[in-house]
Design a protein around this motif. Structure first.
Motif, PDB file in Angstrom:
ATOM      1  N   GLU A   6       1.255  76.583  12.490  1.00  0.00           N
ATOM      2  CA  GLU A   6       0.883  75.610  13.524  1.00  0.00           C
ATOM      3  C   GLU A   6       1.269  74.198  13.095  1.00  0.00           C
ATOM      4  N   ARG A   7       0.963  73.839  11.869  1.00  0.00           N
ATOM      5  CA  ARG A   7       1.188  72.468  11.401  1.00  0.00           C
ATOM      6  C   ARG A   7       2.670  72.151  11.224  1.00  0.00           C
ATOM      7  N   ARG A   8       3.435  73.116  10.751  1.00  0.00           N
ATOM      8  CA  ARG A   8       4.829  72.846  10.406  1.00  0.00           C
ATOM      9  C   ARG A   8       5.814  73.168  11.521  1.00  0.00           C
ATOM     10  N   LEU A   9       5.453  74.075  12.418  1.00  0.00           N
ATOM     11  CA  LEU A   9       6.391  74.506  13.451  1.00  0.00           C
ATOM     12  C   LEU A   9       5.858  74.309  14.868  1.00  0.00           C
ATOM     13  N   PHE A  10       4.774  74.976  15.180  1.00  0.00           N
ATOM     14  CA  PHE A  10       4.337  75.024  16.567  1.00  0.00           C
ATOM     15  C   PHE A  10       3.969  73.655  17.127  1.00  0.00           C
ATOM     16  N   ALA A  11       3.168  72.903  16.397  1.00  0.00           N
ATOM     17  CA  ALA A  11       2.743  71.588  16.892  1.00  0.00           C
ATOM     18  C   ALA A  11       3.896  70.593  16.977  1.00  0.00           C
ATOM     19  N   PRO A  12       4.666  70.391  15.914  1.00  0.00           N
ATOM     20  CA  PRO A  12       5.736  69.392  15.993  1.00  0.00           C
ATOM     21  C   PRO A  12       6.843  69.729  16.985  1.00  0.00           C
ATOM     22  N   LEU A  13       7.060  71.013  17.266  1.00  0.00           N
ATOM     23  CA  LEU A  13       8.118  71.411  18.192  1.00  0.00           C
ATOM     24  C   LEU A  13       7.612  71.558  19.625  1.00  0.00           C
ATOM     25  N   GLY A  14       6.340  71.258  19.856  1.00  0.00           N
ATOM     26  CA  GLY A  14       5.795  71.382  21.207  1.00  0.00           C
ATOM     27  C   GLY A  14       5.699  72.818  21.686  1.00  0.00           C
ATOM     28  N   MET A  15       5.522  73.745  20.745  1.00  0.00           N
ATOM     29  CA  MET A  15       5.402  75.165  21.097  1.00  0.00           C
ATOM     30  C   MET A  15       3.936  75.465  21.435  1.00  0.00           C
ATOM     31  N   ARG A  16       3.503  74.918  22.551  1.00  0.00           N
ATOM     32  CA  ARG A  16       2.078  74.942  22.909  1.00  0.00           C
ATOM     33  C   ARG A  16       1.559  76.321  23.281  1.00  0.00           C
ATOM     34  N   HIS A  17       2.442  77.220  23.623  1.00  0.00           N
ATOM     35  CA  HIS A  17       2.013  78.560  24.041  1.00  0.00           C
ATOM     36  C   HIS A  17       2.250  79.611  22.953  1.00  0.00           C
ATOM     37  N   THR A  18       2.511  79.148  21.742  1.00  0.00           N
ATOM     38  CA  THR A  18       2.801  80.055  20.627  1.00  0.00           C
ATOM     39  C   THR A  18       1.665  80.042  19.612  1.00  0.00           C
ATOM     40  N   TYR A  19       1.348  81.211  19.086  1.00  0.00           N
ATOM     41  CA  TYR A  19       0.328  81.305  18.050  1.00  0.00           C
ATOM     42  C   TYR A  19       0.618  82.523  17.189  1.00  0.00           C
TER      43      TYR A  19
END
Length: 344
Positions: A195-208
């Motif tokens: 989440e911290r390194r990929l999902f949040a900075p890339l705006g991948m809001r629907h990914t977990y």
């Protein structure tokens, strides 16, 4: 054809092939329940398609093209990017030995030859460590037993070694160990680092990252099925996310954002990018590469132009053993060729 004004497609063409028709053709393949796909150019969706059904036997209507799905082994490429970020930060080196980073692997003989195996070999599947699934200790339909990563590593130890360190042998156990290394080095759990390194900075809001013993996909989505001992397809919408290292659940939009950033050098230091286990360009005159993932009930492939500008993300839900879905993979590749390089 779909016009893409002012944007270069995969092979430098001004138009893309018929996306809806391509996805409809995939859905006609034996063993497919439903298929979805979306094309992005420079981060903007320029086409989408959906065919088949959300549930078995034509039930449930169409799968929304923007639905979440399990990206399976594509998760490994994300994990590799995180490990290489740690290398770039000086918290790890590619030459570090497994037995030094995770001393218990050597001390308790959890991994054969742990003192020789390097971080680089884990990333590139050249450690020779067997795949834990080959142990036969894990059941696709087990939605109740929680496992720790070390349980999977111990199971792999019961399987004969697949090769010498340095020889390529694909094994998910490598990435179970890399996940453990991420947690040991950062002091944070794997999901938090994704989440911290990929999902949040890339705006991948629907990914977990799925982490639960009985994990279902959030929101409307297609259901996958897997044959039981009698060959009857059983719903595997729930999967035990504690078995494996392939837990990312994403969307066509989000996974395209990841490949765009990766291809454009925004995630991994330039001097380390060659360490990524990226596939070779194989389509549209060598301008497009692909990465795939498969697990019970799902086959997913993301095609991305080498310059990172164009992505075609496809997810197909199945009612057959995904290990025997060669025709499905071929159909997805044919669809990508029709969409991304229609002239060629």
């Amino acid at each position: 054809m779909v016009s893409v004004p002012g944007a270069a497609t995969a092979a430098g063409q001004a138009e893309l092939g018929d996306i809806r028709k391509a996805i409809a053709n995939v859905a006609k393949t034996d063993g497919v329940v439903g298929a979805i796909g979306e094309v992005y150019v420079d981060g903007k969706r320029v086409g989408r398609g959906t065919a088949g059904s959300r549930l078995l036997h034509g039930k449930g209507g169409l799968i929304p093209s923007g639905s979440r799905y399990r990206i399976a082994s594509q998760t490994k490429l994300m994990e590799a990017a995180i490990v290489l970020q740690l290398v770039g930060e000086g918290k790890l080196t590619l030459e570090d030995k497994l037995g030094d980073v995770l001393p218990e692997m050597a001390e308790h003989d959890y991994v054969d030859r742990a003192a020789e195996i390097t971080v680089q070999q884990l990333i590139r599947h050249t450690s020779g460590i067997p795949d834990f699934m080959a142990s036969g200790k894990f059941d696709v339909f087990d939605f109740t037993t929680p496992y720790q990563p070390i349980d999977l590593v111990k199971a792999a130890r019961t399987v004969p070694r697949q090769g010498e360190p340095g020889e390529y042998r694909y094994s998910t156990t490598n990435y179970v160990l890399l996940g453990m290394i991420i947690e040991r080095v950062t002091g944070h759990d794997r999901a938090a680092e994704f989440e911290r390194r990929l999902f949040a900075p890339l705006g991948m809001r629907h990914t977990y990252l799925a982490t639960k013993v009985s994990d279902q996909i959030k929101g409307p989505h297609g259901h996958g099925y897997y044959p039981d001992d009698q060959g009857r397809p059983r719903d595997v919408d729930r999967l035990n996310a504690t078995i494996g290292a392939e837990g990312a659940i994403s969307t066509a939009h989000d996974v395209s954002a990841f490949y765009r950033a990766l291809s454009q050098g925004k995630l991994v230091p330039a001097d380390l990018q060659r360490q990524l286990p990226r596939p070779f360009p194989s389509m549209c005159g060598g301008t497009v590469a692909s990465a795939s993932g498969g697990m019970p009930g799902i086959s997913s492939i993301t095609f991305s132009s080498i310059d990172g500008r164009t992505q075609f993300a496809v997810a197909v839900t199945l009612k057959i053993d995904n290990e025997k879905a060669e025709a499905v993979g071929a159909a997805i590749t044919k669809a990508a060729e029709a969409v991304l390089c229609p002239g060629g």
